[in-house]
Design a protein around this motif. Sequence first.
Motif, PDB file in Angstrom:
ATOM      1  N   PRO A  11       0.823  -1.211   0.000  1.00  0.00           N
ATOM      2  CA  PRO A  11       0.000   0.000   0.000  1.00  0.00           C
ATOM      3  C   PRO A  11       0.856   1.259   0.000  1.00  0.00           C
ATOM      4  CG  PRO A  11      -0.696  -1.553   1.699  1.00  0.00           C
ATOM      5  CD  PRO A  11       0.627  -2.016   1.193  1.00  0.00           C
ATOM      6  N   ASP A  12       0.257   2.334  -0.484  1.00  0.00           N
ATOM      7  CA  ASP A  12       0.936   3.622  -0.511  1.00  0.00           C
ATOM      8  C   ASP A  12       0.699   4.307   0.825  1.00  0.00           C
ATOM      9  OD1 ASP A  12       2.132   5.985  -1.109  1.00  0.00           O
ATOM     10  OD2 ASP A  12       0.468   6.753  -2.316  1.00  0.00           O
ATOM     11  N   PHE A  13       1.743   4.344   1.669  1.00  0.00           N
ATOM     12  CA  PHE A  13       1.603   4.964   2.979  1.00  0.00           C
ATOM     13  C   PHE A  13       2.348   6.293   2.974  1.00  0.00           C
ATOM     14  CE2 PHE A  13       1.162   0.400   3.899  1.00  0.00           C
ATOM     15  CZ  PHE A  13      -0.088   0.433   4.473  1.00  0.00           C
ATOM     16  N   GLN A  14       1.604   7.342   2.717  1.00  0.00           N
ATOM     17  CA  GLN A  14       2.186   8.677   2.679  1.00  0.00           C
ATOM     18  C   GLN A  14       2.217   9.250   4.086  1.00  0.00           C
ATOM     19  OE1 GLN A  14       3.417   9.974  -0.132  1.00  0.00           O
ATOM     20  NE2 GLN A  14       4.208  11.737   1.000  1.00  0.00           N
ATOM     21  N   PRO A  15       3.396   9.594   4.628  1.00  0.00           N
ATOM     22  CA  PRO A  15       3.444  10.158   5.983  1.00  0.00           C
ATOM     23  C   PRO A  15       2.689  11.480   6.065  1.00  0.00           C
ATOM     24  CG  PRO A  15       5.647   9.532   5.205  1.00  0.00           C
ATOM     25  CD  PRO A  15       4.725   9.473   4.025  1.00  0.00           C
ATOM     26  N   LEU A  16       2.245  11.814   7.265  1.00  0.00           N
ATOM     27  CA  LEU A  16       1.626  13.113   7.483  1.00  0.00           C
ATOM     28  C   LEU A  16       2.614  14.213   7.147  1.00  0.00           C
ATOM     29  CD1 LEU A  16      -0.093  12.554  10.969  1.00  0.00           C
ATOM     30  CD2 LEU A  16      -1.215  12.646   8.733  1.00  0.00           C
ATOM     31  N   ARG A  17       2.103  15.312   6.596  1.00  0.00           N
ATOM     32  CA  ARG A  17       2.969  16.460   6.348  1.00  0.00           C
ATOM     33  C   ARG A  17       3.398  17.064   7.680  1.00  0.00           C
ATOM     34  NH1 ARG A  17       3.133  18.178   1.135  1.00  0.00           N
ATOM     35  NH2 ARG A  17       1.606  17.255  -0.289  1.00  0.00           N
ATOM     36  N   ARG A  18       4.478  17.820   7.669  1.00  0.00           N
ATOM     37  CA  ARG A  18       5.054  18.343   8.907  1.00  0.00           C
ATOM     38  C   ARG A  18       4.039  19.117   9.762  1.00  0.00           C
ATOM     39  NH1 ARG A  18      10.402  18.213   9.905  1.00  0.00           N
ATOM     40  NH2 ARG A  18      11.774  17.438   8.254  1.00  0.00           N
ATOM     41  N   PRO A  19       3.225  20.025   9.177  1.00  0.00           N
ATOM     42  CA  PRO A  19       2.263  20.748  10.025  1.00  0.00           C
ATOM     43  C   PRO A  19       1.271  19.794  10.703  1.00  0.00           C
ATOM     44  CG  PRO A  19       2.537  21.864   7.922  1.00  0.00           C
ATOM     45  CD  PRO A  19       3.221  20.542   7.795  1.00  0.00           C
ATOM     46  N   ALA A  20       0.803  18.789   9.952  1.00  0.00           N
ATOM     47  CA  ALA A  20      -0.155  17.839  10.521  1.00  0.00           C
ATOM     48  C   ALA A  20       0.502  16.983  11.601  1.00  0.00           C
ATOM     49  CB  ALA A  20      -0.736  16.949   9.418  1.00  0.00           C
ATOM     50  N   LEU A  21       1.774  16.614  11.391  1.00  0.00           N
ATOM     51  CA  LEU A  21       2.479  15.822  12.393  1.00  0.00           C
ATOM     52  C   LEU A  21       2.712  16.644  13.659  1.00  0.00           C
ATOM     53  CD1 LEU A  21       3.890  13.228  13.228  1.00  0.00           C
ATOM     54  CD2 LEU A  21       5.970  14.058  12.106  1.00  0.00           C
ATOM     55  N   ARG A  22       3.080  17.914  13.482  1.00  0.00           N
ATOM     56  CA  ARG A  22       3.273  18.783  14.656  1.00  0.00           C
ATOM     57  C   ARG A  22       1.976  18.919  15.438  1.00  0.00           C
ATOM     58  NH1 ARG A  22       6.616  22.048  11.264  1.00  0.00           N
ATOM     59  NH2 ARG A  22       4.835  23.408  10.835  1.00  0.00           N
ATOM     60  N   GLU A  23       0.870  19.045  14.723  1.00  0.00           N
ATOM     61  CA  GLU A  23      -0.430  19.152  15.393  1.00  0.00           C
ATOM     62  C   GLU A  23      -0.760  17.870  16.154  1.00  0.00           C
ATOM     63  OE1 GLU A  23      -5.154  19.890  14.327  1.00  0.00           O
ATOM     64  OE2 GLU A  23      -3.614  20.156  12.779  1.00  0.00           O
ATOM     65  N   LEU A  24      -0.451  16.715  15.531  1.00  0.00           N
ATOM     66  CA  LEU A  24      -0.721  15.437  16.195  1.00  0.00           C
ATOM     67  C   LEU A  24       0.148  15.289  17.450  1.00  0.00           C
ATOM     68  CD1 LEU A  24      -2.219  12.722  16.073  1.00  0.00           C
ATOM     69  CD2 LEU A  24      -0.270  11.820  14.773  1.00  0.00           C
ATOM     70  N   VAL A  25       1.413  15.672  17.356  1.00  0.00           N
ATOM     71  CA  VAL A  25       2.295  15.627  18.533  1.00  0.00           C
ATOM     72  C   VAL A  25       1.768  16.565  19.608  1.00  0.00           C
ATOM     73  CG1 VAL A  25       4.604  16.202  19.388  1.00  0.00           C
ATOM     74  CG2 VAL A  25       4.342  14.921  17.257  1.00  0.00           C
ATOM     75  N   GLY A  26       1.275  17.723  19.212  1.00  0.00           N
ATOM     76  CA  GLY A  26       0.713  18.659  20.175  1.00  0.00           C
ATOM     77  C   GLY A  26      -0.484  18.088  20.912  1.00  0.00           C
ATOM     78  N   ARG A  27      -1.322  17.333  20.194  1.00  0.00           N
ATOM     79  CA  ARG A  27      -2.486  16.725  20.851  1.00  0.00           C
ATOM     80  C   ARG A  27      -2.067  15.618  21.811  1.00  0.00           C
ATOM     81  NH1 ARG A  27      -4.814  16.876  15.557  1.00  0.00           N
ATOM     82  NH2 ARG A  27      -4.637  14.605  15.364  1.00  0.00           N
TER      83      ARG A  27
END
Length: 679
Positions: A43-59
């Motif tokens: 499968p094509d597993f595209q990582p989250l973009r940096r802003p989305a990853l930062r938001e996820l880490v923040g949560r």
Amino acid sequence: MTHRPAHRPAPRSDAPSRIGRPDVIAQAHARSLEIGLRASETPDFQPLRRPALRELVGRNRSLYTHALPVMETLHAQIVDTQSMVLLTDNHGVILHSLGDSDFVEKANRVALCPGVSWAEADRGTNAIGTALVDGQPTVVHADEHFLHANRILTCSCAPIADPFGRTIGALDVSGDTRGFHKHTLALVRMSAQMIENHLFSNQFADAIRVHFHARAEFIGTLFEGLAAFAADGTFLSANRSALFQFGQPLAELQRQPFDALFGIPFAGLLQQIARTPGESILLTLPSGVRVVARGEYAAPRYMAHGVASDDFNFNGTARAPLSGGARHAPRAVDPAPLATLETLDTGDAQVAAILRRVAKLRGRDIPILVLGKTGTGKEWLARAIHHDSPRRAAPFVALNCASLPETLIEAELFGYEDGAFTGAKKRGSVGKIVQADGGTLFLDEIGDMPLAQQVRLMRVLQERTVVPLGGTRPIPVDLRIVCATHRNLRAMIDEGTFREDLYYRINGLVVTLPPLRERTDLAALVARMLALQPDSEHLPRRVSAAVLERFAQCRWPGNLRQLANVLRTASIMAEGAEQIELDDLPEDFLQDCADVTDVGNARWAAAGPGNDADVSGAVASVQQGGAHTVAPARMEDWQAKLIAQTLARLDGNVSAAARELGLARNTVYRYLRRGSTAH
């Protein structure tokens, strides 16, 4: 039906045992088929973009912050094994990774990197996704993975639960199949439990906590049980080890009163903490198992009658009563001074000399380092220094570096920007340094500050600016710093655990407060503390001559804090009387004083200080013919030596040793802890 080869080669001898595990893997493969995954697909597993990853880490900031130092330690244990450590959220999305450089490229080929989901729905059977589904630590090795592409991996994963038992993430070690080791899962499980304990301590920083285990040596370790209670005794939560020892689920424990869980009334625990802070007691679990336990107040500490039990206020004011069950933010700024240099002078020559030295620096922002054992009044002196300075109208801000998890000291001290800590203040926090701007910053137990924070503090003291976490703009600060510790900072410098440059920044003047047993103003201290009691006019304001005589015989290991707690409890017991009598003193305290007198006077009466031969004979007689040894020069060392020798002869049986020596078990435990600290 599973997607395993029909004729698979026999597993290597060091591969994970299939005994007791086939059902877990088979069920996970069945779920993968039901989802519609195909084992051969990529499968094509595209990582989250940096802003989305930062938001996820923040949560997931709390999980992320507490997990990072544990991940670093775990990675150091498995370094050079072609593997990596991974932290995920509760959906299996990787938040952070630490890996060997020679394995990172291979990991990237299978999308084992931050921002990628390893949930079963996306990656089929794998340790992260399967552990999160089952809620149990899991190993998935080589071709046990559903997708062929992932069969180059061997993975060990443990879920991470929050203080209320809800799964909030997972910790995983993934590596090349050739590097599999059967102990990896044990390391991962212990590391996950360490993260959970850090989260628990942070969540219930203001609660009353009970540390317990059936074996005394496990108190203070990763394996101790932790149970948290509100000020009225309401059960709040328990960690994983406590749930195992109770043998009951969290929901069932939440319906039970304190006495049903530990076999004594909640008020009894509070009184024990007040009488002998830090001492161990024996409690009984619902199963009948006896455990060694230690209760502790948080900050602010609680008293049974509802008033925070910080040391007696020298200005006679009381803290506000605490409502049951509510969480209270740690008190950072106290506009009301608790002491002045004048009120601290109660007649002891050593203390008076210290106060004269400190007074000479009045109006000068020279840093002061206060040394002394726990409870000797270091914060009292710091508050007096602040009150008698031109900064008295500005805030006095205190931070105990030993009372916070290592990962939170940075945020508490330096502050953080908006949104940096989801679940905390939504507008960020200015931190203790900025709160103290214009006033005095008191850093208690500075010797417990982690090295990384020592570097940042050094920069603040040099540049007089601070940059909050997540921020870029330096904030100018003007403050005086007073530090305190019971540790030997020079020895720590030699060991590489305390920075030499910081030491010379904080020790403009060094003073050492004497322990209570070496002070000559005991009677004056007792009178001052009783005169300043808050609350009721019916509480006695003096002690009898017999009580004062008994006080003079005690060692006071808890120093002024212990004296304050003993007087407070005795005052309540003697409410309505004119003075405190011996019968009003806590039983444990009386026993400990008797232990000191009995062991010091009765067992070595014939020996006398300095007579090594006679002391050796006394010790040998108790040992029933054991080898003669040269006794140490101090009475407390004689006691410790005799206790250690008796315990050795009785194979460590504390109860038997206490009976033979005529001591309370708490006294024996205290000497055991003292010995372990000394070594």
